[in-house]
Design a protein around this motif. Sequence first.
Motif, short mmCIF file in Angstrom:
data_model
loop_
_atom_site.label_atom_id
_atom_site.label_comp_id
_atom_site.label_asym_id
_atom_site.label_seq_id
_atom_site.Cartn_x
_atom_site.Cartn_y
_atom_site.Cartn_z
N VAL A 129 37.72 39.79 29.03
CA VAL A 129 38.30 39.84 27.68
C VAL A 129 37.86 38.64 26.84
CG1 VAL A 129 40.27 41.21 28.40
CG2 VAL A 129 40.44 38.71 28.49
N GLU A 130 37.28 37.63 27.48
CA GLU A 130 36.79 36.49 26.73
C GLU A 130 35.75 35.75 27.57
OE1 GLU A 130 38.56 32.72 24.10
OE2 GLU A 130 39.85 33.78 25.54
N ARG A 145 41.15 40.66 32.63
CA ARG A 145 42.41 41.39 32.72
C ARG A 145 42.17 42.66 33.55
NH1 ARG A 145 46.60 40.75 29.28
NH2 ARG A 145 45.23 39.70 27.77
N PRO A 146 43.12 43.09 34.40
CA PRO A 146 42.89 44.28 35.24
C PRO A 146 42.69 45.54 34.41
CG PRO A 146 45.18 43.57 35.38
CD PRO A 146 44.45 42.51 34.64
N VAL A 147 41.68 46.31 34.77
CA VAL A 147 41.36 47.54 34.04
C VAL A 147 42.50 48.53 34.13
CG1 VAL A 147 39.81 49.53 34.00
CG2 VAL A 147 38.87 47.23 34.29
N ASP A 148 43.18 48.59 35.28
CA ASP A 148 44.24 49.59 35.46
C ASP A 148 45.53 49.22 34.75
OD1 ASP A 148 45.41 47.61 37.06
OD2 ASP A 148 44.80 48.54 38.94
N GLY A 149 45.61 48.04 34.17
CA GLY A 149 46.81 47.64 33.44
C GLY A 149 48.02 47.39 34.31
N GLY A 150 47.84 47.39 35.62
CA GLY A 150 48.95 47.20 36.54
C GLY A 150 49.38 45.75 36.64
N PRO A 151 50.44 45.50 37.41
CA PRO A 151 50.96 44.13 37.55
C PRO A 151 49.96 43.23 38.26
CG PRO A 151 52.02 45.61 39.12
CD PRO A 151 51.23 46.47 38.20
N GLY A 183 50.10 34.64 33.32
CA GLY A 183 50.37 36.06 33.13
C GLY A 183 49.32 36.95 33.75
N ALA A 184 48.93 38.02 33.04
CA ALA A 184 48.05 39.03 33.60
C ALA A 184 46.59 38.66 33.52
CB ALA A 184 48.28 40.36 32.89
N VAL A 185 46.26 37.50 32.99
CA VAL A 185 44.87 37.10 32.81
C VAL A 185 44.44 36.14 33.92
CG1 VAL A 185 43.23 35.92 31.31
CG2 VAL A 185 44.95 37.44 30.32
N ARG A 186 43.31 36.43 34.54
CA ARG A 186 42.70 35.52 35.49
C ARG A 186 41.58 34.77 34.77
NH1 ARG A 186 46.28 36.10 39.12
NH2 ARG A 186 46.05 37.49 40.91
N GLU A 243 31.80 39.98 27.13
CA GLU A 243 33.10 40.59 26.86
C GLU A 243 32.96 42.11 26.94
OE1 GLU A 243 34.99 39.28 23.29
OE2 GLU A 243 34.63 37.15 23.70
N GLY A 244 33.90 42.74 27.64
CA GLY A 244 33.86 44.17 27.87
C GLY A 244 33.25 44.56 29.20
N SER A 245 32.51 43.64 29.85
CA SER A 245 31.96 43.92 31.17
C SER A 245 33.09 44.02 32.19
CB SER A 245 30.98 42.83 31.60
OG SER A 245 29.88 42.75 30.72
N VAL A 246 32.84 44.75 33.26
CA VAL A 246 33.84 44.93 34.32
C VAL A 246 33.31 44.33 35.61
CG1 VAL A 246 35.10 46.62 35.72
CG2 VAL A 246 34.81 47.00 33.26
N LEU A 247 34.16 43.51 36.26
CA LEU A 247 33.83 42.89 37.54
C LEU A 247 34.84 43.31 38.59
CD1 LEU A 247 33.12 39.22 36.34
CD2 LEU A 247 31.42 40.96 36.92
N GLU A 248 34.42 43.25 39.86
CA GLU A 248 35.34 43.50 40.97
C GLU A 248 35.83 42.16 41.52
OE1 GLU A 248 34.40 47.39 43.44
OE2 GLU A 248 32.66 46.07 43.35
N LEU A 249 37.15 42.01 41.60
CA LEU A 249 37.75 40.77 42.10
C LEU A 249 38.63 41.06 43.30
CD1 LEU A 249 36.82 39.68 39.29
CD2 LEU A 249 38.95 38.40 39.20
N SER A 250 38.70 40.11 44.20
CA SER A 250 39.63 40.17 45.32
C SER A 250 40.97 39.59 44.89
CB SER A 250 39.09 39.37 46.50
OG SER A 250 39.20 37.97 46.25
N ALA A 251 41.94 39.66 45.78
CA ALA A 251 43.19 38.92 45.59
C ALA A 251 42.89 37.43 45.74
CB ALA A 251 44.21 39.36 46.62
N PRO A 252 43.77 36.55 45.26
CA PRO A 252 43.55 35.10 45.41
C PRO A 252 43.73 34.66 46.86
CG PRO A 252 45.09 35.57 43.61
CD PRO A 252 44.95 36.83 44.41
N TYR A 253 42.84 33.77 47.30
CA TYR A 253 42.92 33.17 48.62
C TYR A 253 42.57 31.69 48.51
CZ TYR A 253 43.10 37.94 50.45
OH TYR A 253 43.47 39.23 50.70
#
Length: 396
Positions: free
Chosen positions: A158-159, A173-179, A214-217, A245-255
């Motif tokens: 998103v930025e 921000r998650p594409v699925d809009g989930g928590p 919040g919802a932004v990583r 901006e607008g590109s989509v990446l795959e992220l894991s959970a935080p570790y």
Amino acid sequence: MLSEQSVTVVRATLPVVGAAIGDITERFYRRMFTAHPELLRDLFNRGNQAAGTQRQALAGSIAAFATHLVEHPDQRPDEMLSRIAHKHASLGVTPEQYPIVREHLFAAIVEVLGEAVTAEVAAAWDEVYWLMANALVAIEKRLYEEAGDPGWRQWEVVERIAETADVVTFRLRPVDGGPVAGFRAGQYVSVRVELPDGARQIRQYSLSGAPGAGAVRQISVKRVSGEAGTPDGEVSQHLHARVEEGSVLELSAPYGDLVLGDVADRPLLLASAGIGVTPMVAMLAQLAEDGHGAPVTVVHGDRSPADHALRADHEAYAGKLPQAAVHFWYETDAAGSDARTGLVDLREIDVPKDTRAYLCGPLPFMRVVRTQLIEKGVAPADIHYEVFGPDLWLAQ
């Protein structure tokens, strides 16, 4: 832990195995990638394999684990295992992959050592391997359960912020809009990208934003350029050149286990160099949010002020702490600022003996800082570190 009989055998054979461990791991990776090319394509870092650093890290971890078992047969090296398990979990390593590793590792040992690998020696080292593997599987299982969904999730950029000539911050921000689950300051996420040749390579990047964002990583990525015969960073170059901006990446959970513990009344030292600043900025943000009142010594080294990524955040969060002391060193262009010229040097910095220290940066930097902290009376157990890439500290 290790049986008494195996302790005797491993102690006797550790010098021989240790002397040959570099050759063993080289043959191990060659065998495994021949049998399972998908592991190199989609799981292991191809750049680290080309440079040989992955082999060094594996050799170091095996030697360190075996040495610990011999010297402390009733104890487990939990700190080392935790660091490895967090990295494995961020990559999505599964229990089914451990027998594959065992098969090719032991074949490589027999290849290198030949008749020296008797049935008794093989049984002892097999016990060492499964003690380490089963401990990692158990820790990784817990980490996956804590993460909730250990799978990959799509995130939209998103930025995109140019921090320096070689560092870019991506806010996602998650594409699925989930928590979005929270994370702890100092943790990282894995980013998986598909490269032009079809490989899906994975790299880890520290979360450089405040944990309560919040919802932004937020991740800050340094473009890795090859030097001294090493290749350019495949993923960092891809992110810099192709992700907008607008590109989509795959992220894991935080570790990651380089996180602030119970530090309510402890003096802290947060020392970084180069892109190692990223987890330290997140830690400072957390301390500012928590109203940390004890002394905090902020240390950072870089090539120049222009190369100091997230410098404004670094200073702003430190400025919110009532007892923060900030010390920056730049190799060039430090004149006209409050920074020092040269490399980080703590000899003239006041550091209380009960300080808890967190280090992140190149290995030579962390060695120097750790040595100087110990000379100042800081307990080695209170000095924690993070390594980007294979943990070559273990290899030595």
